[in-house]
Scaffold this motif. Structure first.
Motif, PDB file in Angstrom:
ATOM      1  N   GLY A 131     -10.185   1.046   3.872  1.00 18.78           N
ATOM      2  CA  GLY A 131      -9.078   0.425   4.582  1.00 18.78           C
ATOM      3  C   GLY A 131      -9.541  -0.555   5.641  1.00 18.78           C
ATOM      4  N   ALA A 132     -10.650  -0.224   6.324  1.00 18.68           N
ATOM      5  CA  ALA A 132     -11.193  -1.147   7.315  1.00 18.68           C
ATOM      6  C   ALA A 132     -11.625  -2.450   6.662  1.00 18.68           C
ATOM      7  CB  ALA A 132     -12.368  -0.491   8.044  1.00 18.68           C
ATOM      8  N   ASP A 133     -12.234  -2.350   5.482  1.00 20.45           N
ATOM      9  CA  ASP A 133     -12.640  -3.553   4.757  1.00 20.45           C
ATOM     10  C   ASP A 133     -11.429  -4.338   4.281  1.00 20.45           C
ATOM     11  OD1 ASP A 133     -14.414  -5.368   3.480  1.00 20.45           O
ATOM     12  OD2 ASP A 133     -14.115  -4.351   1.582  1.00 20.45           O
ATOM     13  N   HIS A 134     -10.349  -3.636   3.933  1.00 14.28           N
ATOM     14  CA  HIS A 134      -9.149  -4.295   3.405  1.00 14.28           C
ATOM     15  C   HIS A 134      -8.281  -4.924   4.495  1.00 14.28           C
ATOM     16  CE1 HIS A 134      -9.099  -2.082  -0.726  1.00 14.28           C
ATOM     17  NE2 HIS A 134     -10.122  -2.925  -0.578  1.00 14.28           N
ATOM     18  N   ARG A 135      -8.711  -4.832   5.753  1.00 13.59           N
ATOM     19  CA  ARG A 135      -7.977  -5.529   6.816  1.00 13.59           C
ATOM     20  C   ARG A 135      -7.877  -7.007   6.521  1.00 13.59           C
ATOM     21  NH1 ARG A 135     -10.283  -5.758  11.952  1.00 13.59           N
ATOM     22  NH2 ARG A 135      -8.251  -6.115  12.895  1.00 13.59           N
ATOM     23  N   LYS A 136      -8.873  -7.542   5.833  1.00 11.17           N
ATOM     24  CA  LYS A 136      -8.882  -8.975   5.529  1.00 11.17           C
ATOM     25  C   LYS A 136      -7.687  -9.386   4.687  1.00 11.17           C
ATOM     26  CE  LYS A 136     -11.847  -8.037   1.538  1.00 11.17           C
ATOM     27  NZ  LYS A 136     -13.234  -7.961   1.088  1.00 11.17           N
ATOM     28  N   LEU A 137      -7.083  -8.433   3.941  1.00 10.57           N
ATOM     29  CA  LEU A 137      -5.923  -8.740   3.101  1.00 10.57           C
ATOM     30  C   LEU A 137      -4.626  -8.709   3.891  1.00 10.57           C
ATOM     31  CD1 LEU A 137      -6.844  -6.623  -0.056  1.00 10.57           C
ATOM     32  CD2 LEU A 137      -7.310  -9.041   0.375  1.00 10.57           C
ATOM     33  N   GLU A 138      -4.661  -8.188   5.114  1.00 13.28           N
ATOM     34  CA  GLU A 138      -3.496  -8.118   6.001  1.00 13.28           C
ATOM     35  C   GLU A 138      -2.320  -7.420   5.311  1.00 13.28           C
ATOM     36  OE1 GLU A 138      -3.123 -12.274   7.084  1.00 13.28           O
ATOM     37  OE2 GLU A 138      -4.412 -11.969   8.829  1.00 13.28           O
ATOM     38  N   LEU A 139      -2.600  -6.221   4.794  1.00 11.52           N
ATOM     39  CA  LEU A 139      -1.587  -5.448   4.084  1.00 11.52           C
ATOM     40  C   LEU A 139      -0.627  -4.791   5.075  1.00 11.52           C
ATOM     41  CD1 LEU A 139      -3.883  -3.668   1.471  1.00 11.52           C
ATOM     42  CD2 LEU A 139      -2.449  -5.680   1.092  1.00 11.52           C
ATOM     43  N   THR A 140       0.652  -4.735   4.706  1.00 14.09           N
ATOM     44  CA  THR A 140       1.678  -4.078   5.502  1.00 14.09           C
ATOM     45  C   THR A 140       2.039  -2.744   4.847  1.00 14.09           C
ATOM     46  OG1 THR A 140       3.511  -5.064   4.269  1.00 14.09           O
ATOM     47  CG2 THR A 140       2.585  -6.356   6.110  1.00 14.09           C
ATOM     48  N   PRO A 141       2.761  -1.862   5.556  1.00 12.07           N
ATOM     49  CA  PRO A 141       3.230  -0.626   4.921  1.00 12.07           C
ATOM     50  C   PRO A 141       4.040  -0.890   3.663  1.00 12.07           C
ATOM     51  CG  PRO A 141       3.453  -0.442   7.301  1.00 12.07           C
ATOM     52  CD  PRO A 141       3.032  -1.853   7.013  1.00 12.07           C
ATOM     53  N   ALA A 142       4.789  -1.984   3.634  1.00 11.71           N
ATOM     54  CA  ALA A 142       5.564  -2.323   2.430  1.00 11.71           C
ATOM     55  C   ALA A 142       4.641  -2.623   1.256  1.00 11.71           C
ATOM     56  CB  ALA A 142       6.476  -3.517   2.705  1.00 11.71           C
ATOM     57  N   HIS A 143       3.509  -3.297   1.525  1.00 14.45           N
ATOM     58  CA  HIS A 143       2.558  -3.571   0.450  1.00 14.45           C
ATOM     59  C   HIS A 143       2.021  -2.266  -0.133  1.00 14.45           C
ATOM     60  CE1 HIS A 143       1.801  -7.689   2.453  1.00 14.45           C
ATOM     61  NE2 HIS A 143       2.525  -7.883   1.359  1.00 14.45           N
ATOM     62  N   HIS A 144       1.683  -1.303   0.734  1.00  8.92           N
ATOM     63  CA  HIS A 144       1.186  -0.021   0.254  1.00  8.92           C
ATOM     64  C   HIS A 144       2.248   0.697  -0.576  1.00  8.92           C
ATOM     65  CE1 HIS A 144      -2.745   0.365   2.288  1.00  8.92           C
ATOM     66  NE2 HIS A 144      -2.198  -0.384   3.238  1.00  8.92           N
ATOM     67  N   GLN A 145       3.503   0.626  -0.130  1.00 10.18           N
ATOM     68  CA  GLN A 145       4.586   1.272  -0.882  1.00 10.18           C
ATOM     69  C   GLN A 145       4.745   0.636  -2.258  1.00 10.18           C
ATOM     70  OE1 GLN A 145       8.406   1.157   1.069  1.00 10.18           O
ATOM     71  NE2 GLN A 145       9.511   1.595  -0.827  1.00 10.18           N
ATOM     72  N   HIS A 146       4.762  -0.693  -2.302  1.00  8.06           N
ATOM     73  CA  HIS A 146       4.942  -1.383  -3.575  1.00  8.06           C
ATOM     74  C   HIS A 146       3.752  -1.165  -4.506  1.00  8.06           C
ATOM     75  CE1 HIS A 146       7.815  -4.314  -1.310  1.00  8.06           C
ATOM     76  NE2 HIS A 146       8.405  -3.186  -1.646  1.00  8.06           N
ATOM     77  N   PHE A 147       2.557  -1.096  -3.926  1.00  5.87           N
ATOM     78  CA  PHE A 147       1.371  -0.821  -4.732  1.00  5.87           C
ATOM     79  C   PHE A 147       1.507   0.546  -5.402  1.00  5.87           C
ATOM     80  CE2 PHE A 147      -2.996   0.320  -5.653  1.00  5.87           C
ATOM     81  CZ  PHE A 147      -3.609  -0.884  -5.964  1.00  5.87           C
ATOM     82  N   GLY A 148       1.956   1.537  -4.626  1.00  7.33           N
ATOM     83  CA  GLY A 148       2.153   2.873  -5.192  1.00  7.33           C
ATOM     84  C   GLY A 148       3.210   2.900  -6.270  1.00  7.33           C
ATOM     85  N   GLU A 149       4.295   2.139  -6.086  1.00 11.30           N
ATOM     86  CA  GLU A 149       5.343   2.078  -7.102  1.00 11.30           C
ATOM     87  C   GLU A 149       4.805   1.485  -8.406  1.00 11.30           C
ATOM     88  OE1 GLU A 149       8.338  -0.242  -5.246  1.00 11.30           O
ATOM     89  OE2 GLU A 149       8.972   1.339  -3.849  1.00 11.30           O
ATOM     90  N   ALA A 150       4.007   0.410  -8.287  1.00 13.69           N
ATOM     91  CA  ALA A 150       3.435  -0.211  -9.481  1.00 13.69           C
ATOM     92  C   ALA A 150       2.450   0.724 -10.165  1.00 13.69           C
ATOM     93  CB  ALA A 150       2.746  -1.527  -9.119  1.00 13.69           C
ATOM     94  N   LEU A 151       1.669   1.456  -9.362  1.00 15.33           N
ATOM     95  CA  LEU A 151       0.713   2.407  -9.935  1.00 15.33           C
ATOM     96  C   LEU A 151       1.445   3.499 -10.695  1.00 15.33           C
ATOM     97  CD1 LEU A 151      -2.183   3.501 -10.177  1.00 15.33           C
ATOM     98  CD2 LEU A 151      -1.831   4.676  -7.984  1.00 15.33           C
ATOM     99  N   GLY A 152       2.501   4.061 -10.102  1.00 15.40           N
ATOM    100  CA  GLY A 152       3.251   5.113 -10.771  1.00 15.40           C
ATOM    101  C   GLY A 152       3.901   4.653 -12.053  1.00 15.40           C
TER     102      GLY A 152
END
Length: 435
Positions: A131-152
């Motif tokens: 997650g510290a390395d992924h700071r460069k992507l500037e992800l928001t909580p919404a991005h994490h939620q949508h990523f999980g939805e796509a994974l599921g």
């Protein structure tokens, strides 16, 4: 259409579509208007066979490892959130395969832990580091939620009728824990997530190497031997790890060495296209290469292949700050003599550093005809040796009393580490960063 009402009733058909609408319906408008249908709709080429009676974490791992997962997951990501279209490169396959490798390790390790809290915490720490390395992507909580939805949705689609509540619950729990750890790692890390930098000079010492000098907008405090995540305008969405060839300094001056690797997603376009004035984005330093300065000093063996000289030269320049240093024997190798492009700088360093010895190595005695005019290489204390790096290094013995630092291409790393261990060098004495 199947039930054509006939010309006499055509105007009365409320569901009739025009020829123009039929044409538009045949065009993929997802990139412009967003998804109109389930991005994963449609039959699979062949059903996947999974044993749902096994541990659910391992069932999820098997679904992730299905060869169709990267392509289908990519489609789901781009459909669930338009931001992911910009974050991923044009070909997201390599990035998603790395995700599969990391996620599979996390699932396997958690299953094998059998509830052991220390092992589970190791997985969580890994996610925080990521997650510290992924700071460069500037992800928001919404991005994490949508990523999980796509994974599921992707895993459900691959599993088909084999998907059940047990798998859904396990995936939801595992993703919630890992996603929370990723966000914690991003929040805990210090400093800016991204730093802009401007190219101020470009040297091309050989036909396939570019030495790029930049000045960053603010100073980046990295340790000698570390690498930075770099985003350039030559391959949008492609982050690469590049090692600075000089220590961090208040002026923000940074130098990278990049070789044009055939088939590389970035290197070719960078080496050919980089120009003064280009803007790059630099992110969090990572890596563990360092010289152990614990007293009494243990002598150092450095082995660099091609542009792998960059982090080792950075270490050497940093060592020049100290009045006393361990002895360093550097083997610097390439395919042809003319590709030892950084040898003049290394010889200059050795001229003022009695603790440093530089040994040039080339696999061929002469440069090929297509390499262009040959430049006279500076004379060093040791004559240039012929052979591969691992062969030349091991001719001198096992180096078992040295701390060994190796830097180069993946193939060079594998060959050198295996060859040295076979020659008697203790594996625990050898350090390197995986590209």
């Amino acid at each position: 259409m199947g039930n054509d009402p006939g010309p006499d009733h055509a105007d009365d058909d409320a569901f009739r579509i025009s020829a123009a609408e039929e044409l538009v319906g045949d065009i993929d408008l997802d990139p412009f208007l967003g998804p109109r249908h389930d991005p994963l709709a449609g039959p699979l080429d062949s059903p996947i066979e999974i044993d749902t009676s096994g541990p659910p974490l391992l069932v999820l791992r098997d679904l992730l490892c299905d060869e169709r997962f990267p392509e289908k997951f990519s489609r789901a990501l781009r459909s669930v959130d338009p931001d992911f279209r910009e974050m991923f490169p044009r070909d997201p396959g390599p990035v998603l395969r790395e995700f599969v490798r990391a996620m599979s390790w996390a699932l396997e390790t958690t299953e094998e832990a059998r509830g052991d809290q220390a092992t589970v915490e190791e997985v969580v720490d890994f996610a925080r580091h990521l997650g510290a390395d992924h700071r460069k992507l500037e992800l928001t909580p919404a991005h994490h939620q949508h990523f999980g939805e796509a994974l599921g949705s992707t895993l459900r689609h691959l599993a088909g009728r084999a998907w059940d509540d047990r798998l859904q619950t396990t995936l939801t729990t595992a993703y919630r824990v890992l996603s929370s750890a990723l966000q914690q790692g991003a929040e805990q890390d210090q400093g800016p997530a991204r730093v802009g930098a401007t190219v101020v000079d470009v040297l091309r010492p050989t036909r396939d190497v570019a030495v790029v000098r930049l000045v960053s907008d603010v100073m980046i405090d990295y340790h000698p031997g570390q690498y930075l995540s770099v985003l350039t305008p030559y391959s949008p969405g492609v982050w690469r790890r590049l090692s600075p060839a000089m220590p961090s300094n208040p002026a923000g001056q940074i130098e990278f060495h990049v070789r044009d690797v055939p088939g590389g997603a970035l290197s070719g376009s960078l080496v050919r296209g980089v120009e003064v004035g280009d803007r790059w984005v630099l992110a969090r330093p990572l890596g563990l290469l360092e010289v152990d300065r614990t007293e009494p000093y243990r002598d150092v063996l450095m082995i660099a292949g091609g542009t792998g000289i960059a982090p080792l030269r950075c270490l050497l320049m940093d060592m020049m700050r100290f009045g006393e240093n361990p002895r360093v024997h550097l083997f610097y190798g390439s395919r042809y003599p003319g590709e030892l492009y950084d040898l003049p700088t290394l010889v200059d360093l050795a001229a003022t550093s009695p603790w440093l010895t530089v040994q040039p190595v080339a696999e061929e005695a002469d440069d090929p005809w297509w390499a262009g005019p040959a430049h006279d290489l500076p004379r060093t204390l040791h004559r240039r040796q012929l052979g591969t790096l691992v062969d030349v290094v091991t001719r001198w013995g096992t180096w078992a009393d040295r701390q060994v630092i190796v830097s180069g291409s993946p193939d060079m790393l594998r060959a050198t580490v295996r060859g040295m261990v076979a020659a008697g060098t203790p594996r625990e004495n050898i350090s390197f960063d995986r590209p």
